[in-house]
Design an enzyme around this catalytic site. Structure first.
Site, PDB file in Angstrom:
ATOM      1  N   TYR A 104      -1.072  -8.803  18.502  1.00  9.82           N
ATOM      2  CA  TYR A 104       0.153  -9.116  19.238  1.00  9.82           C
ATOM      3  C   TYR A 104       0.008  -8.796  20.725  1.00  9.82           C
ATOM      4  CZ  TYR A 104       2.000  -9.610  14.567  1.00  9.82           C
ATOM      5  OH  TYR A 104       2.199 -10.025  13.264  1.00  9.82           O
TER       6      TYR A 104
ATOM      7  N   ARG B   7       8.583 -12.411  11.473  1.00 10.33           N
ATOM      8  CA  ARG B   7       7.785 -11.169  11.515  1.00 10.33           C
ATOM      9  C   ARG B   7       6.979 -11.102  12.813  1.00 10.33           C
ATOM     10  NH1 ARG B   7       5.369  -7.084   8.487  1.00 10.33           N
ATOM     11  NH2 ARG B   7       3.095  -6.896   8.582  1.00 10.33           N
TER      12      ARG B   7
ATOM     13  N   HIS C 246       0.942  -2.073   8.752  1.00 14.56           N
ATOM     14  CA  HIS C 246      -0.477  -2.413   8.858  1.00 14.56           C
ATOM     15  C   HIS C 246      -1.327  -1.184   8.539  1.00 14.56           C
ATOM     16  CE1 HIS C 246       0.424  -5.901  11.878  1.00 14.56           C
ATOM     17  NE2 HIS C 246       0.459  -6.309  10.627  1.00 14.56           N
TER      18      HIS C 246
ATOM     19  N   LYS D  55       0.817  -1.212   0.000  1.00 18.54           N
ATOM     20  CA  LYS D  55       0.000   0.000   0.000  1.00 18.54           C
ATOM     21  C   LYS D  55       0.855   1.268   0.000  1.00 18.54           C
ATOM     22  CE  LYS D  55      -3.972  -2.228   0.417  1.00 18.54           C
ATOM     23  NZ  LYS D  55      -5.028  -2.222  -0.594  1.00 18.54           N
TER      24      LYS D  55
END
Length: 295
Positions: free
Chosen positions: A276, A244, A267, A172
């Site tokens: 997380y 990751r 993100h 993105k």
């Protein structure tokens, strides 16, 4: 129908700018559904009904497919039929709001401990070109938390050794990520002493190349990672995404805030990063239950 499916793939790639993995998953789901329709019902994908969608999802689960797979398939079909409706080929989508899939209990990703990370990173030999390259790749993966597709898409120009940073384009938007000293040293050695000997074409832009001198592939990195996992004697199931996930959890455990971690991970939605936090809370609960004398 093949032309329509191809047009949708072009839409995902060029208009939505979806990641390579997303496009691959969606197109596989759509083609498999189209084949199921053709073989079982004798119809084409534009003729599918709500009942056909429900029957297909039930069929997937009867084959032992997970709830997550069925849920992703539903998302793939919903996206495809939304495109079909917006393009004027259908008046309404057969994927209606009352079609649901039971995803089942969501399994949290595997995380390496700090000691396991150190053990894994210590495995590549610093005595030959391949070992130095592998060392640089593993260090960069853990230093930045980038996806494996982002790792292999890196170009030499994305590295700034002087500033100690790496630019990651992502799917993105691009982001700049700092490198810790050990990763910076490993990457510097690879760039100055190894890569120039490995590239087949001096004009090659890829940062990490295979033994043939061309850009490293996802499959190639996967094999390298599994090789060092075995060498390190780590019994956990490790994938490129494990590094990751470990990167994210270890940062949070050491005081990183969610907003900063979201930026580092690339993100678009902070809810992806919040997973997380849940993992850390679950770990704390597990330790409490195991260690407290009255738990």
């Amino acid at each position: 129908m093949l032309d329509l499916i191809q047009a949708y793939e072009n839409y995902l790639t060029k208009v939505k700018q979806a990641s390579v993995n997303t496009v691959s998953s969606y197109m596989r789901d759509i083609r498999q559904f189209s084949q199921w329709l053709s073989d079982g019902v004798g119809g084409e994908i534009l003729e599918a009904s709500q009942l056909n969608i429900t029957q297909y999802l039930t069929h997937l689960q009867s084959l032992g497919k997970s709830g997550a797979t069925a849920s992703r398939t539903l998302a793939s079909l919903k996206s495809f039929y939304s495109y079909v409706v917006s393009s004027g080929f259908l008046e309404e989508s057969p994927v209606t709001a009352d079609i649901h899939v039971d995803r089942g209990e969501k399994k949290l990703p595997q995380i390496l401990t700090g000691k396991e990370v150190e053990l894994l990173l210590a495995q590549p030999s610093g005595l030959d070109a391949k070992g130095l390259r592998d060392k640089a790749m593993l260090e960069v993966m853990y230093a930045t938390g980038i996806r494996v597709t982002e790792l292999i898409d890196l170009n030499v120009d994305d590295v700034n050794l002087e500033l100690g940073t790496l630019k990651c384009a992502g799917s993105k938007k691009s982001r700049v990520i700092p490198l810790y000293p050990a990763a910076l040293r490993a990457l510097g050695v690879y760039l100055r002493e190894v890569r120039v000997l490995m590239v087949a074409d001096p004009a090659e832009a890829a940062l990490f190349v295979n033994v043939g001198g061309a850009r490293m592939s996802r499959q190639g990195f996967w094999k390298i990672l599994k090789q060092y996992q075995a060498k390190a004697g780590i019994t956990k199931e490790i994938t490129p995404h494990t590094l990751r996930h470990s990167f994210a959890v270890h940062l949070l455990e050491n005081g990183a805030d969610l907003g900063s971690l979201q930026e580092l991970m690339g993100h678009s939605d902070i809810s992806s990063t919040q997973m997380y936090t849940h993992m850390i809370n679950q770990k704390i609960r597990s330790v409490y239950d195991k260690c407290h004398p009255k738990a």
